[in-house]
Scaffold this motif. Structure first.
Motif, mmCIF file in Angstrom:
data_model
loop_
_atom_site.group_PDB
_atom_site.id
_atom_site.type_symbol
_atom_site.label_atom_id
_atom_site.label_comp_id
_atom_site.label_asym_id
_atom_site.label_seq_id
_atom_site.Cartn_x
_atom_site.Cartn_y
_atom_site.Cartn_z
ATOM 1 N N ASN A 179 -19.499 61.510 25.496
ATOM 2 C CA ASN A 179 -18.914 60.820 26.641
ATOM 3 C C ASN A 179 -18.577 59.396 26.200
ATOM 4 O OD1 ASN A 179 -18.213 60.805 29.524
ATOM 5 N ND2 ASN A 179 -19.702 59.153 29.604
ATOM 6 N N PRO A 180 -17.344 58.922 26.431
ATOM 7 C CA PRO A 180 -16.300 59.635 27.159
ATOM 8 C C PRO A 180 -15.693 60.783 26.335
ATOM 9 C CG PRO A 180 -15.430 57.589 26.320
ATOM 10 C CD PRO A 180 -16.902 57.562 26.033
ATOM 11 N N ILE A 181 -15.073 61.717 27.056
ATOM 12 C CA ILE A 181 -14.375 62.829 26.411
ATOM 13 C C ILE A 181 -13.083 62.285 25.820
ATOM 14 C CG2 ILE A 181 -13.247 65.051 26.815
ATOM 15 C CD1 ILE A 181 -15.125 65.338 29.272
ATOM 16 N N ARG A 182 -12.774 62.671 24.580
ATOM 17 C CA ARG A 182 -11.555 62.213 23.916
ATOM 18 C C ARG A 182 -10.737 63.441 23.514
ATOM 19 N NH1 ARG A 182 -9.558 57.692 21.130
ATOM 20 N NH2 ARG A 182 -8.349 58.160 19.259
ATOM 21 N N LEU A 183 -9.592 63.603 24.174
ATOM 22 C CA LEU A 183 -8.751 64.777 23.928
ATOM 23 C C LEU A 183 -7.429 64.366 23.297
ATOM 24 C CD1 LEU A 183 -9.110 66.701 27.328
ATOM 25 C CD2 LEU A 183 -10.274 67.217 25.181
ATOM 26 N N PRO A 184 -7.091 64.922 22.143
ATOM 27 C CA PRO A 184 -5.735 64.702 21.614
ATOM 28 C C PRO A 184 -4.731 65.459 22.482
ATOM 29 C CG PRO A 184 -6.925 66.287 20.252
ATOM 30 C CD PRO A 184 -7.910 65.764 21.263
ATOM 31 N N ILE A 185 -3.593 64.863 22.732
ATOM 32 C CA ILE A 185 -2.604 65.490 23.615
ATOM 33 C C ILE A 185 -1.208 65.244 23.058
ATOM 34 C CG2 ILE A 185 -2.480 63.463 25.132
ATOM 35 C CD1 ILE A 185 -2.193 65.446 27.461
ATOM 36 N N ASP A 186 -0.373 66.254 23.126
ATOM 37 C CA ASP A 186 0.962 66.172 22.538
ATOM 38 C C ASP A 186 1.860 65.211 23.306
ATOM 39 O OD1 ASP A 186 0.249 68.012 20.632
ATOM 40 O OD2 ASP A 186 0.990 69.738 21.787
ATOM 41 N N ILE A 187 2.872 64.728 22.609
ATOM 42 C CA ILE A 187 3.848 63.813 23.202
ATOM 43 C C ILE A 187 4.658 64.537 24.273
ATOM 44 C CG2 ILE A 187 5.941 62.470 22.706
ATOM 45 C CD1 ILE A 187 4.787 61.925 19.940
ATOM 46 N N GLY A 188 5.010 63.816 25.321
ATOM 47 C CA GLY A 188 5.840 64.381 26.388
ATOM 48 C C GLY A 188 5.153 64.278 27.730
ATOM 49 N N ARG A 189 5.778 64.857 28.752
ATOM 50 C CA ARG A 189 5.216 64.822 30.093
ATOM 51 C C ARG A 189 4.105 65.857 30.210
ATOM 52 N NH1 ARG A 189 6.189 62.660 34.932
ATOM 53 N NH2 ARG A 189 5.717 63.816 36.834
ATOM 54 N N ARG A 190 2.921 65.414 30.554
ATOM 55 C CA ARG A 190 1.754 66.290 30.651
ATOM 56 C C ARG A 190 1.056 66.060 31.988
ATOM 57 N NH1 ARG A 190 4.130 68.423 27.374
ATOM 58 N NH2 ARG A 190 3.758 68.585 25.139
ATOM 59 N N ARG A 191 0.316 67.084 32.421
ATOM 60 C CA ARG A 191 -0.462 66.959 33.645
ATOM 61 C C ARG A 191 -1.925 67.198 33.335
ATOM 62 N NH1 ARG A 191 0.471 66.154 38.602
ATOM 63 N NH2 ARG A 191 2.727 66.402 38.330
ATOM 64 N N ILE A 192 -2.767 66.225 33.682
ATOM 65 C CA ILE A 192 -4.200 66.294 33.438
ATOM 66 C C ILE A 192 -4.894 66.528 34.771
ATOM 67 C CG2 ILE A 192 -6.182 65.129 32.422
ATOM 68 C CD1 ILE A 192 -3.839 65.627 30.504
ATOM 69 N N SER A 193 -5.753 67.563 34.843
ATOM 70 C CA SER A 193 -6.461 67.873 36.075
ATOM 71 C C SER A 193 -7.959 67.877 35.812
ATOM 72 C CB SER A 193 -6.027 69.240 36.625
ATOM 73 O OG SER A 193 -4.641 69.261 36.875
ATOM 74 N N LEU A 194 -8.714 67.264 36.731
ATOM 75 C CA LEU A 194 -10.171 67.217 36.645
ATOM 76 C C LEU A 194 -10.733 67.903 37.884
ATOM 77 C CD1 LEU A 194 -10.633 63.463 35.616
ATOM 78 C CD2 LEU A 194 -10.148 65.416 34.160
ATOM 79 N N LEU A 195 -11.686 68.793 37.681
ATOM 80 C CA LEU A 195 -12.240 69.565 38.791
ATOM 81 C C LEU A 195 -13.740 69.656 38.645
ATOM 82 C CD1 LEU A 195 -12.143 71.627 41.167
ATOM 83 C CD2 LEU A 195 -11.715 73.390 39.454
#
Length: 545
Positions: free
Chosen positions: A482-498
């Motif tokens: 913690n904190p969580i570290r996520l690699p994410i690709d370039i472009g429009r992305r949607r991140i959801s937390l539940l």
């Protein structure tokens, strides 16, 4: 009216040519051939050549009223506060439309005509799959009418009445579609103000279309006699909308509402189709309005225990008393419902996991080997996918089992060599190892995108808490840091937390190389948290709390 005159009238209206009517009459048995006006009309109704409504107008010698502009009225299909709705057909192009004839009561009010023309002008600019399109508007005799797209289906109120309460997954689907149409309308500056099941049509393909977009201001104009500017959408102290679905702020001042009033009404509609009654009840309009403002927000799970808790949380936020405590846009509602759809699908997968090992193995052996499901002791030791040797306890395991079974089913009844059946994992193990090295290796080569940083303490995670992190609707695995570290690709992305007990979050971001985007799990604030069904039961039993 003589039969000859009636046939000529039917021809002049464009219902049926004179020659066709006469030929049809002559094709009937002699004893059934019409001999007078009444028998001709009745015979044509029974043969579905005209509707009962058309027959009545012809019988009363007012057939000319069936022509409205370029349209032939075929039948009446609805009645409402603004007027009657008719199924009609263009006299030349022959396509079907719905025509709403404004009540004469409305057109007599000062400023209503200008208001009507202004509203339909705005509505005509809306073009969206989830909105009933406005096609035309004009004056007919001393009244006005609106021509709309005809939707072959039923409104959600009719579905509820005839078929009963909705399934959870259907509700999420329909409400999400309505929210999509409303989000588009809001982006064009139009607020509905009267969202309810009756104004949401479901066509025969399951597409939801919102009805009466922009016309709510015409529904209740019997307010005080005090004169106002003709450009004003409402009159002083006028209530606009339907009390069962009206937000507290709309009941106080309809002129100062924003899209969040539609969010509230959509939430009330969702409750209605899931439970079968409005969220707040009362014997009078005033009692209902006060209930919306003062009574606790009801829980879906009191009446529908199978409803996912996350959907109950979404409803709770949609029905917040204060607009600031609700979702702020329909886009947020859509994202939250998408999360609920994911939760519902997960529950469905868990129900599939009740399939027993013996059932899966028997089906596997029958289809793969072209013989009965009975196997000998030697075959029972055969390591056909290890997952089949266990009760399927996880949804992902079920998917893996089916993934292994499906290719074999596609091969028909061709029996595989025993070597392959017994030793498949020895062959596939090196291949899997290479794939793992490639995946790991890609991490050594570096990451060209951005990173999402999520502050989510480890002690607040775990399956028992019903938590998930999703990228573009796909759940991702995270470590214990913690904190969580996520690699994410370039472009429009949607991140959801539940997570159960936390506000469902969904963030749309434009990821750039090397940049980081930070989010934090946010618990519900005290006073607007997850509603406890026990509180509702307590209050219904007469508690003073």
């Amino acid at each position: 009216m003589a039969v000859k005159d009636l046939i000529e009238k039917i021809d002049s209206l464009g219902i049926m040519s004179e020659v066709s009517v006469r030929d049809w009459c002559q094709s009937l048995p002699i004893v059934e051939q019409p001999t007078d006006e009444k028998s001709l009309i009745l015979a044509m109704i029974n043969a579905n050549l005209i509707s009962k409504y058309q027959g009545k107008r012809l019988r009363n010698n007012v057939g000319d009223s069936l022509i409205v502009g370029n349209y032939l009225i075929k039948d009446i299909i609805g009645r409402g506060g603004m007027g009657d709705v008719y199924l009609a057909e263009h006299r030349h192009m022959k396509h079907q439309v719905a025509i709403k004839m404004l009540s004469r009561r409305l057109t007599k009010k000062e400023g209503t005509i200008k208001r009507f023309l202004r509203e339909v002008e705005a509505a005509a600019k809306l073009s969206h799959d989830n909105i009933v399109r406005a096609l035309d508007a004009d004056q007919h005799e001393d009244g006005y009418y609106l021509v709309m797209e005809y939707v072959d289906g039923r409104d959600m109120a009719a579905i509820l009445k005839n078929d009963g309460i909705f399934e959870v997954d259907d509700t999420i689907n329909y409400i999400s579609q309505a929210a999509t149409g409303l989000h588009y309308a809001h982006s064009q500056g139009i607020i509905h103000r009267d969202i309810k099941p009756h104004n949401m049509l479901v066509d025969n393909f399951g597409i939801v279309k919102v009805l009466d977009m922009g016309l709510a201001s015409l529904q209740n104009i019997d307010g005080p006699k005090k004169k106002e500017s003709e450009d004003s959408l409402t009159q002083n102290n006028q209530i606009m909308g339907t009390a069962d679905y009206m937000s507290p702020e709309q009941a106080e001042d309809v002129r100062n509402v924003d899209p969040r009033a539609d969010i509230y009404s959509l939430g009330c509609s969702m409750y209605r189709v899931l439970v079968g009654k409005p969220p707040y009840e009362g014997e009078s309009t005033l009692q209902k309005i006060l209930a919306h403002r003062e009574h606790p927000i009801p829980s879906l799970r009191v009446y529908r225990p199978e409803v996912p808790e996350i959907l109950d949380q979404v409803l709770y936020r949609m029905l917040a008393k204060l607009p600031a405590d609700r979702f702020q846009t329909m886009e947020e509602v859509i994202d939250a419902l998408e999360t609920c759809r994911f939760a519902t699908a997960t529950m469905a997968e868990q129900s599939v996991s009740a399939i027993t090992t013996s059932q899966i193995r028997a089906e596997f052996m029958t289809q793969a080997d072209g013989q009965s499901a009975t196997v000998d002791a030697d075959e029972q030791m055969d390591p056909i996918p290890v997952l089949i040797e266990q009760q399927v306890a996880q949804p992902v395991s079920t998917a893996l089992v089916l993934d292994n079974v499906t290719p074999i089913l596609n091969e028909g009844r061709t029996k595989r060599p025993r070597f392959l059946r017994r030793n498949w994992y020895f062959i596939s193990l090196p291949i899997l190892a290479v794939l793992v090295l490639i995946i790991i290796g890609s991490g050594w080569l570096g990451h060209n995108g951005g990173y999402v940083i999520i502050d989510w303490p480890v002690e607040l995670r775990g399956n028992k808490n019903g938590w998930a992190v999703k990228v573009d609707s796909n759940e991702v695995a995270v470590g214990t840091d913690n904190p969580i570290r996520l690699p994410i690709d370039i472009g429009r992305r949607r991140i959801s937390l539940l997570r159960r007990g936390y506000q469902p979050q969904s963030h749309a971001i434009n990821v750039e190389a090397g940049k980081s985007y930070t989010f934090a799990a946010e618990p519900f604030e005290e006073g607007i948290g997850v509603f406890d069904p026990a509180q509702l039961i307590e209050s219904e039993n007469g508690s003073d709390e």
